[in-house]
Design an enzyme around this catalytic site. Structure first.
Site, PDB file in Angstrom:
ATOM      1  N   LYS A 349       0.814  -1.215   0.000  1.00 54.72           N
ATOM      2  CA  LYS A 349       0.000   0.000   0.000  1.00 54.72           C
ATOM      3  C   LYS A 349       0.850   1.268   0.000  1.00 54.72           C
ATOM      4  O   LYS A 349       0.644   2.170  -0.816  1.00 54.72           O
ATOM      5  CB  LYS A 349      -0.909   0.014   1.243  1.00 54.72           C
ATOM      6  CG  LYS A 349      -2.173  -0.820   1.178  1.00 54.72           C
ATOM      7  CD  LYS A 349      -2.921  -0.713   2.490  1.00 54.72           C
ATOM      8  CE  LYS A 349      -4.215  -1.499   2.527  1.00 54.72           C
ATOM      9  NZ  LYS A 349      -5.279  -0.924   1.706  1.00 54.72           N
ATOM     10  N   ARG A 357      -8.450   5.426  -3.670  1.00 60.16           N
ATOM     11  CA  ARG A 357      -9.644   4.677  -3.267  1.00 60.16           C
ATOM     12  C   ARG A 357     -10.776   4.900  -4.279  1.00 60.16           C
ATOM     13  O   ARG A 357     -10.828   5.951  -4.955  1.00 60.16           O
ATOM     14  CB  ARG A 357     -10.100   5.151  -1.890  1.00 60.16           C
ATOM     15  CG  ARG A 357      -9.176   4.752  -0.748  1.00 60.16           C
ATOM     16  CD  ARG A 357      -9.436   3.336  -0.322  1.00 60.16           C
ATOM     17  NE  ARG A 357      -8.582   2.949   0.808  1.00 60.16           N
ATOM     18  CZ  ARG A 357      -8.738   1.810   1.489  1.00 60.16           C
ATOM     19  NH1 ARG A 357      -9.703   0.972   1.149  1.00 60.16           N
ATOM     20  NH2 ARG A 357      -7.933   1.505   2.470  1.00 60.16           N
ATOM     21  N   HIS A 409      -5.744   5.005   4.404  1.00 59.60           N
ATOM     22  CA  HIS A 409      -4.574   4.335   3.829  1.00 59.60           C
ATOM     23  C   HIS A 409      -4.928   3.921   2.406  1.00 59.60           C
ATOM     24  O   HIS A 409      -6.101   3.779   2.068  1.00 59.60           O
ATOM     25  CB  HIS A 409      -4.107   3.150   4.672  1.00 59.60           C
ATOM     26  CG  HIS A 409      -5.172   2.169   5.060  1.00 59.60           C
ATOM     27  ND1 HIS A 409      -5.613   1.160   4.226  1.00 59.60           N
ATOM     28  CD2 HIS A 409      -5.880   2.039   6.204  1.00 59.60           C
ATOM     29  CE1 HIS A 409      -6.534   0.440   4.845  1.00 59.60           C
ATOM     30  NE2 HIS A 409      -6.723   0.958   6.040  1.00 59.60           N
ATOM     31  N   SER A 414      -6.213  -5.029  -0.635  1.00 63.28           N
ATOM     32  CA  SER A 414      -7.106  -5.034   0.511  1.00 63.28           C
ATOM     33  C   SER A 414      -6.505  -5.773   1.702  1.00 63.28           C
ATOM     34  O   SER A 414      -6.109  -6.936   1.593  1.00 63.28           O
ATOM     35  CB  SER A 414      -8.429  -5.693   0.120  1.00 63.28           C
ATOM     36  OG  SER A 414      -9.194  -6.020   1.263  1.00 63.28           O
ATOM     37  N   GLY A 415      -6.456  -5.094   2.852  1.00 59.00           N
ATOM     38  CA  GLY A 415      -6.009  -5.750   4.072  1.00 59.00           C
ATOM     39  C   GLY A 415      -6.937  -6.874   4.485  1.00 59.00           C
ATOM     40  O   GLY A 415      -6.489  -7.953   4.897  1.00 59.00           O
ATOM     41  N   HIS A 416      -8.247  -6.646   4.410  1.00 61.29           N
ATOM     42  CA  HIS A 416      -9.198  -7.704   4.744  1.00 61.29           C
ATOM     43  C   HIS A 416      -8.982  -8.930   3.867  1.00 61.29           C
ATOM     44  O   HIS A 416      -9.072 -10.075   4.337  1.00 61.29           O
ATOM     45  CB  HIS A 416     -10.631  -7.191   4.587  1.00 61.29           C
ATOM     46  CG  HIS A 416     -11.194  -6.558   5.815  1.00 61.29           C
ATOM     47  ND1 HIS A 416     -10.793  -5.319   6.265  1.00 61.29           N
ATOM     48  CD2 HIS A 416     -12.138  -6.988   6.703  1.00 61.29           C
ATOM     49  CE1 HIS A 416     -11.470  -5.011   7.376  1.00 61.29           C
ATOM     50  NE2 HIS A 416     -12.287  -6.011   7.661  1.00 61.29           N
ATOM     51  N   ARG A 475     -16.070  -5.521   1.549  1.00 60.28           N
ATOM     52  CA  ARG A 475     -15.503  -4.166   1.568  1.00 60.28           C
ATOM     53  C   ARG A 475     -15.870  -3.397   0.294  1.00 60.28           C
ATOM     54  O   ARG A 475     -15.993  -2.170   0.314  1.00 60.28           O
ATOM     55  CB  ARG A 475     -13.988  -4.240   1.729  1.00 60.28           C
ATOM     56  CG  ARG A 475     -13.534  -4.898   3.021  1.00 60.28           C
ATOM     57  CD  ARG A 475     -13.754  -4.040   4.231  1.00 60.28           C
ATOM     58  NE  ARG A 475     -12.665  -3.107   4.461  1.00 60.28           N
ATOM     59  CZ  ARG A 475     -12.604  -2.267   5.475  1.00 60.28           C
ATOM     60  NH1 ARG A 475     -13.584  -2.210   6.369  1.00 60.28           N
ATOM     61  NH2 ARG A 475     -11.570  -1.437   5.627  1.00 60.28           N
ATOM     62  N   HIS A 481     -13.251  -0.631  -1.781  1.00 60.55           N
ATOM     63  CA  HIS A 481     -12.238  -1.432  -2.461  1.00 60.55           C
ATOM     64  C   HIS A 481     -12.722  -1.878  -3.835  1.00 60.55           C
ATOM     65  O   HIS A 481     -13.916  -2.117  -4.043  1.00 60.55           O
ATOM     66  CB  HIS A 481     -11.874  -2.681  -1.649  1.00 60.55           C
ATOM     67  CG  HIS A 481     -10.763  -2.467  -0.678  1.00 60.55           C
ATOM     68  ND1 HIS A 481      -9.489  -2.109  -1.064  1.00 60.55           N
ATOM     69  CD2 HIS A 481     -10.729  -2.575   0.676  1.00 60.55           C
ATOM     70  CE1 HIS A 481      -8.718  -1.997   0.010  1.00 60.55           C
ATOM     71  NE2 HIS A 481      -9.440  -2.263   1.073  1.00 60.55           N
ATOM     72  N   ASP A 485      -8.425  -5.356  -5.778  1.00 61.47           N
ATOM     73  CA  ASP A 485      -7.911  -5.334  -4.405  1.00 61.47           C
ATOM     74  C   ASP A 485      -8.216  -6.652  -3.698  1.00 61.47           C
ATOM     75  O   ASP A 485      -7.414  -7.146  -2.900  1.00 61.47           O
ATOM     76  CB  ASP A 485      -8.558  -4.202  -3.610  1.00 61.47           C
ATOM     77  CG  ASP A 485      -8.166  -2.818  -4.088  1.00 61.47           C
ATOM     78  OD1 ASP A 485      -7.163  -2.703  -4.809  1.00 61.47           O
ATOM     79  OD2 ASP A 485      -8.877  -1.855  -3.748  1.00 61.47           O
TER      80      ASP A 485
END
Length: 527
Positions: A349, A357, A409, A414-416, A475, A481, A485
């Site tokens: 990221k 975004r 951020h 995607s963090g998830h 998300r 997202h 992502d």
């Protein structure tokens, strides 16, 4: 060498301990031998990663391509009336990322009260599994591409369809229109049937099991065993039509780091997840490990037969697993994989991509429609999804399910997605992917009850893949997202989890042939 023992004296002490007849130690290794073998295991793992080829991290070139940074993440910095970032602030941000100096991060100019989320997490080292900087992902689609325009079309449809129950997608005119338009896109990475997006493939993931049975995974519906009780998976959700940042003034204020202008409004009744709004709210409020943890609790409740047959204790006549290959081991690994996975995401990221975004992209579309010349592909500008959004909200901004919009951020990846990708990979290694889940259920259209599911069998492997897609695409239902992502994020998490299991492979005493699982791309591997 004052106050230090010589190497010979140290060796004499070690030999004495090893030969001490008064020691209560049992086992095949003396303390000195054990220490040496532990050192060798750690050294071999470190050498493995040290000997890996140096990697190149590709990006889409947008940050350098556009001097005004219209294709880069800038939320929380100061902006002009077009939502274009203050270049001096952006350059100080780039300087901090370049130096890694904590003092430079404290000098980044912000536009309001919202703070950047942990950019220094991108530099963290991990002692198990690959270093976050060694894992490579593709570059995301470029700002002007037909691919990212198509993903924005999907996001506009997802926002419009948030309140439609998944189980009536085939009946609703809006979801039928969405499937028809997505089928016509020149580039679209979502799943299709006979070359077309259908209401049965709409907004679903690309993994094995994603198109089988209900949209939502059994692991987000079934009761969760917890201590001596059960957790009923009815969750607080927001009310229908609770959409945000559809006014340009509100959107611009939030880009500048202001607090949300309006709060989310909540349904007084908790509900089983039954539509995109519920799913989006679930991944709005969860902590990083919740999805993998509740799946693990449910899987452990299925008993020994649900374990992977390669488990050393699967057919043991005298033992069961506990510290190794039992519940503490599995639960530890599921949660252990999460932080290294998110470290890999944070590196991508902040230090590689810095991609904007969808919320920011929606502002670019709004300005383009108002006469500003941006290189946005006409696929989205001429889409039915965009026209329907304008008819409903009066702007071309992407409606956000979360009052604050996206977190502070960058978008890609995607963090998830990486978190759940890593945790699901661990679970597929420890449980039998072909095991059929007993007593499957489906949520009613109002989300107030569960009813028995009737249809093709649902397996552990398929429903774990579906869980990964649900949590990632949830998300996107929130508006924060893109599809890319999700997909590239779960692949990144999978790579991290595989590395962790590889490093632990040599630490067990049991006869063990290795961790076996099916990767997200369908490849079967043994670690």
């Amino acid at each position: 060498m004052d106050n230090e023992e010589s190497m010979d004296e140290c060796k004499m002490k070690n030999d004495k301990i090893a030969k001490d007849k008064n020691s209560c130690l049992l086992g095949p290794l003396s303390p000195a031998e054990r220490r040496e073998e532990a050192f060798d295991i750690r050294k071999d793992a470190a050498r493995f990663y040290k000997n890996q080829p140096l990697v190149h991290h590709p990006c889409n070139g947008d940050e350098d391509r556009y001097p005004n940074k219209i294709a880069s993440y800038t939320k929380a910095f100061p902006h002009n009336q077009l939502g274009e970032v203050n270049i001096q602030a952006y350059n100080k941000y780039l300087k901090a990322l370049e130096t890694g100096d904590p003092n430079d991060f404290e000098k980044i100019p912000l536009g309001g009260v919202v703070k950047l989320v942990n950019p220094q997490g991108a530099y963290a080292f991990e002692l198990v599994g690959p270093d976050s900087h060694q894992l490579v992902i593709p570059a995301p689609p470029a700002f002007s591409s037909a691919e990212i325009a198509g993903e924005m079309v999907e996001l506009y449809w997802q926002a419009l369809a948030r309140d439609i129950p998944f189980n009536i997608y085939n009946q609703d005119p809006l979801t039928n229109d969405a499937a028809k338009e997505l089928s016509s896109l020149p580039v679209f990475r979502g799943p299709k049937k006979n070359g077309l997006v259908t209401t049965g493939t709409l907004f679903r993931g690309n993994l094995q099991g994603d198109l089988t049975g209900p949209y939502i995974s059994q692991f987000l519906w079934k009761d969760v065993p917890f201590v001596s009780t059960k957790i009923i998976q009815r969750y607080r959700t927001t009310v229908p039509g609770d959409d945000h940042l559809t006014s340009y003034d509100d959107w611009l204020a939030v880009q500048n780091g202001s607090s949300p202008p309006t709060p989310n409004r909540f349904d007084p009744l908790p509900r089983y997840i039954r539509n995109g709004r519920d799913l989006g709210e679930w991944v709005h409020r969860d902590s990083s490990i919740d999805g993998g943890l509740i799946a693990c609790y449910i899987l452990l409740s299925f008993g020994r037969q649900a374990l992977d047959p390669s488990n050393p204790y699967f057919n043991s006549a005298t033992q069961v697993g506990f510290t190794t290959f039992g519940p503490p081991h599995i639960l530890d690994f599921v949660t252990r994989a999460s932080r290294p996975a998110i470290e890999a995401v944070w590196f991508q990221k902040w230090l590689v991509h810095r991609s904007l975004r969808p919320e920011e992209f929606g502002g670019r579309i709004q300005n383009q429609k108002s006469g500003v010349d941006y290189p946005i592909n006409p696929v989205v500008l001429n889409s039915e999804a965009l026209a329907e959004t304008f008819n409903k909200f009066g702007t071309y901004l992407l409606p956000q399910a979360y009052a604050e919009g996206a977190p502070a951020h960058p978008s890609y990846v995607s963090g998830h997605a990486a978190l759940i990708g890593a945790m699901v990979t661990i679970l597929k290694a420890y449980f039998n992917e072909s095991f059929v889940i007993p007593d499957p259920v489906v949520a009613s259209s109002d989300g107030l009850s569960l009813i028995p599911y009737e249809g093709p069998p649902l397996t552990i492997g398929g429903e774990l893949n579906k869980l990964a897609s649900n949590i990632s695409i949830g998300r996107s239902f929130g508006g924060i997202h893109y599809r890319n992502d999700y997909f590239d994020g779960i692949m990144l998490g999978e790579s991290m989890a595989i590395g962790i299991m590889r490093d632990y492979r040599k630490t067990y005493n049991e006869f063990f042939k290795g961790f076996s699982l099916t990767k997200f791309d369908g490849t079967k591997i043994t670690i």
